[in-house]
Scaffold this active site. Structure first.
Site, PDB file in Angstrom:
ATOM      1  N   LYS A 223       0.724  -1.203  -0.045  1.00 41.54           N
ATOM      2  CA  LYS A 223       0.021   0.210  -0.127  1.00 41.54           C
ATOM      3  C   LYS A 223       0.851   1.180   0.144  1.00 41.54           C
ATOM      4  O   LYS A 223       1.989   1.258   0.202  1.00 41.54           O
ATOM      5  CB  LYS A 223      -0.813  -0.028   1.189  1.00 41.54           C
ATOM      6  CG  LYS A 223      -1.995  -1.010   1.155  1.00 41.54           C
ATOM      7  CD  LYS A 223      -3.067  -0.308   0.105  1.00 41.54           C
ATOM      8  CE  LYS A 223      -4.325  -1.376  -0.189  1.00 41.54           C
ATOM      9  NZ  LYS A 223      -5.125  -1.189   1.074  1.00 41.54           N
ATOM     10  N   ARG A 257      -4.518 -10.148   3.761  1.00 40.73           N
ATOM     11  CA  ARG A 257      -4.664 -10.052   2.366  1.00 40.73           C
ATOM     12  C   ARG A 257      -3.530  -9.513   1.810  1.00 40.73           C
ATOM     13  O   ARG A 257      -2.761  -8.531   1.844  1.00 40.73           O
ATOM     14  CB  ARG A 257      -5.782  -9.181   1.913  1.00 40.73           C
ATOM     15  CG  ARG A 257      -6.150  -9.130   0.338  1.00 40.73           C
ATOM     16  CD  ARG A 257      -7.141  -8.044   0.212  1.00 40.73           C
ATOM     17  NE  ARG A 257      -7.507  -7.817  -1.351  1.00 40.73           N
ATOM     18  CZ  ARG A 257      -6.880  -7.179  -2.137  1.00 40.73           C
ATOM     19  NH1 ARG A 257      -6.004  -6.551  -1.969  1.00 40.73           N
ATOM     20  NH2 ARG A 257      -7.448  -7.250  -3.735  1.00 40.73           N
TER      21      ARG A 257
END
Length: 294
Positions: A223, A257
């Site tokens: 991210k 995830r």
């Protein structure tokens, strides 16, 4: 804590479950559409399963902002063939990453048993689809419409309070639409409608989210907040991802995830041994073929 997803019931009280990402998109921020067709995407899913993924998350629309939404028909054409191939080849929980009820319905009919909604349940009909199918539902925090962007350091008086309050309210909506609590998973939404600093503030307080009583999905892999910390591009954030996973697991995250399932699985194995959760046998790793020069 247990999670019900279609015909499955998962125990989330022990080691976190790994969710492997399969992007059925040409414009993902993390892999740039390197998986060109359904066969390549199914092969990536097979790699994830072999590496230890308990869940495979198939997405047909990138969350990258500033681009038009993918038409429902196109998204279905991207994800359903992949879901069908995975369901035929593997006994694994399949998740579909979508906020569109029609896409979710098609994917569930093809073999998926979880819907990963990055819109914050913007369309309550999505919860109704999950209720009818008995599918698990991931509800994520965000304050913008899908494909939107909000990077405002002053957007929240207290970002942690906003995340917890928003998800509590959205869980109420899901339950009103017929989704039992044991089918609901919470996602704090790292990078979604948050600056890197706001994302970090939320991740430091996952305990506040866990107080809502449902399992937490940690979607930190590659991210942007990791890029803000390290200065590295998305593909070079593997080590940063593992560091973020470590903090999330310590805070009680139940589902991780990730794009690189093998690396995350290795991390979990080493962590378990060093924490005394698994012991090495006295002769483990001492086979002659491991050390041919001795």
């Amino acid at each position: 804590m247990r999670l019900r997803a279609g015909r499955r019931e998962l125990d989330l009280g022990g080691r976190p479950l790994l969710m492997g990402v399969v992007n059925a998109t040409p414009d993902s921020f993390s892999d740039g559409g390197e998986l060109a067709d359904a066969e390549a995407r199914a092969a990536r899913a097979a790699e994830h399963v072999a590496a230890g993924a308990a869940i495979v998350d198939v997405g047909g629309e990138s969350a990258v902002g500033g681009r038009p939404a993918v038409a429902v028909e196109e998204e279905i054409a991207r994800v359903v063939p992949v879901v069908e191939r995975i369901a035929a080849a593997h006994d694994v929980l399949i998740s579909v990453d979508t906020y569109k009820p029609a896409v979710a319905e098609a994917a569930l009919a093809a073999g998926a048993e979880m819907v990963n909604d990055v819109s914050g349940l913007r369309d309550p009909a999505l919860a109704e689809v999950c209720a009818r199918a008995g599918a698990a539902l991931v509800v994520m925090h965000t304050r913008v419409a899908p494909k939107g962007t909000l990077l405002d350091p002053g957007a929240y008086d207290d970002v942690v309070e906003d995340v917890v309050g928003f998800l509590a309210e959205r869980v109420g909506v899901a339950r009103a639409m017929g989704v039992p609590p044991e089918q609901i998973v919470l996602d704090p939404g790292p990078d979604f409608a948050k600056t890197p600093a706001q994302t970090v503030a939320v991740l430091r307080r996952l305990d506040a989210l866990r107080a809502l009583g449902r399992p937490v999905l940690l979607a930190v892999s590659r991210k942007d907040f990791l890029g803000a910390i390290t200065g590295r591009a998305a593909r070079d954030r593997g080590a940063a991802t593992l560091a973020a996973l470590a903090a999330g697991i310590d805070a009680g995250a139940s589902i991780l995830r990730v794009h690189d399932v093998a690396a995350a699985a290795d991390f979990l194995r080493v962590r378990a041994v060093l924490r005394g959760e698994r012991e090495l046998e006295p002769g483990e790793g001492l086979t002659p073929d491991r050390f041919p020069d001795r």
